[in-house]
Design an enzyme around this catalytic site. Sequence first.
Site, PDB file in Angstrom:
ATOM      1  N   LYS A 124       3.715  19.263 -26.252  1.00 40.11           N
ATOM      2  CA  LYS A 124       3.792  20.723 -26.158  1.00 40.11           C
ATOM      3  C   LYS A 124       3.902  21.308 -27.568  1.00 40.11           C
ATOM      4  O   LYS A 124       4.652  20.780 -28.396  1.00 40.11           O
ATOM      5  CB  LYS A 124       5.030  21.094 -25.328  1.00 40.11           C
ATOM      6  N   SER A 132       6.372  27.063 -18.578  1.00 44.15           N
ATOM      7  CA  SER A 132       5.611  27.302 -19.784  1.00 44.15           C
ATOM      8  C   SER A 132       4.873  26.062 -20.308  1.00 44.15           C
ATOM      9  O   SER A 132       3.959  26.200 -21.123  1.00 44.15           O
ATOM     10  CB  SER A 132       6.543  27.809 -20.880  1.00 44.15           C
ATOM     11  N   SER A 180      10.329  25.149 -16.908  1.00 44.29           N
ATOM     12  CA  SER A 180       9.072  25.023 -17.658  1.00 44.29           C
ATOM     13  C   SER A 180       8.432  23.643 -17.633  1.00 44.29           C
ATOM     14  O   SER A 180       7.281  23.502 -18.033  1.00 44.29           O
ATOM     15  CB  SER A 180       9.286  25.443 -19.115  1.00 44.29           C
TER      16      SER A 180
END
Lengths: 101, 472
Positions: free
Chosen positions: B79, B154, B178
């Site tokens: 990420k 996310s 997330s």
Amino acid sequence: MITKEEVQHIAKLARLELSEKEIENMQKDLSAILDYFRLLEKANTRIYADNNADLRGNEKRGKKNELRGDEAVGKPASLANNLVQAAPDKKDGYVKVKAIL
Amino acid sequence: MDLLDLTIKELHDGFKKKQFTSVQVTKAYLEQIKKTDGKIGAYLAITEKLALEQAEAADKIISSGKDFSLLCGVPCSIKDAILVEGEKATAGSKILENYVAPYDATVIVRLKKQGAVILGKNNLDEFAMGVSTENSAYKVTKNPHDLTRVAGGSSGGSAAAVAAKEAAYSIGSDTGGSIRLPASFCGVVGLNPTYGAVSRYGLISMASSLDQIGPMAKTVEDARIIFEAISGKDPFDATSVDYKLEAKSYKLEGLRIGVPKEYFAKGIDPKVEKIIKDAIKKAKDAGAKIIPISLPMTQYAIACYYIIVPSEVSSNLARFDGIKYGHSNQSGNNLLDVYLKSRGEGFGREPKRRILIGTYALSSGYYDAYYKKAQEVKKLIGQDFVKAFKKVDVIFSPVSPIPAFKIGEKKDDPLAMYLMDVYTCPVKLAGVPALSLPAGKIGDLPVGLQIIGNHFEESKILSIAAEMEKLF
């Protein structure tokens, strides 16, 4: 509804420049969100208010947070250079800022 | 045999038996990214040079004949809120468009030590603020199962990368859901570890009292291997603790599974409800005891969460000042102008919204009514779980009330977005671990079962998830 002046005041505290359009949008968004927060008024939290309980941390995990010793940690010299290089404005290995006074 | 379908252990065995090399597997993944990511948008950057160097290094270790770790030579993605030295780390924000990470995050140090191969950096909602990856300043990540729908957020890029076989696994972060929400939407396994189980050093902070890093993987076994590699004490994160994953395994037989009634109340899609209820039935048939429980404070969780998070955001994002790093506008006359303009230009709408809410909630006269009250309610929510885990071993629930929604559907309604965290954020407020396991599909759209455990009981969650995985 939260006023335009309130949004401007908070934005100034937060060091955030907003356009007129953004201020208008934030008035709407913030009002809806802050209204939603009123739900919490129903939650009975007197137990904490009364005994002044410690509200910090996650001590319920059964493990304690531990701070590391207050001593210098070895890092490669290149790291300092990398950090300074990340600054948008720099001079002679220092981060440069505009005059404050 | 398709290299892209292999689990971590299968890759490991293949390396061992010289069926293929890490370079071959890495090239297969890079090829797949080039072929499919134009449509999906899981990646913000492909670190091809780094990946091939790491793959070659891994192949050297493998061919030396010595024992090598399970993650050695296995290609993964990261990420883009997590720092990989020498590579860009944008956190999905324009304010960090040209920011190059000056050091490795602790999880990256640990992965590199194992010989991991890093394929690239995954898209995310700006500063991990969102539930759909639509808040990224760069692009929207599409759901690989239906390109008209969101991947969740996310960590949407990470979930989509694993689902689209663009990485063997990925590292995401979870503040309110997330990891689990995109895992549920994309049909992969996602583990949100106990607060403190994994170091956050080198993760760009959103809400420090809640942020956790965790694995996103094809299988439960993979998630376990990754979690073991990245967890444990780190002197650079004071909240991290000494922790070794328990080796014991757990069976469904005799297991007490709590089912919170509040998680099946109004608002849940009946088709999601059916998939989760069917999963619970399967556990029961395998010998588990199903125990109805109540988590009465659930109703306050979203309001509580969305006070605490923006408050911490307003503080954490103060570091983006146009001075130390990131976007800078120097056109004004004084220092204040640099702050105002750099931040005004650099942040997108959701970070601005949260900075303002947080600044408001912490400002003079409002602190008690908002932040203090939210901290008190957080304790009550934690108590719900403490009580529940006296009666049950794990809790089963949905991850999300609905499957992946259409791109754009909720874009202009922040509150509707916030409500997507209803089943995932209470877990965070209690600091307990939880996993999303693919449990079924509605048409093409995956639905995740959430398995929640008590503090530091990842081993139990992973064992039970592995048992459940066999039943689907």
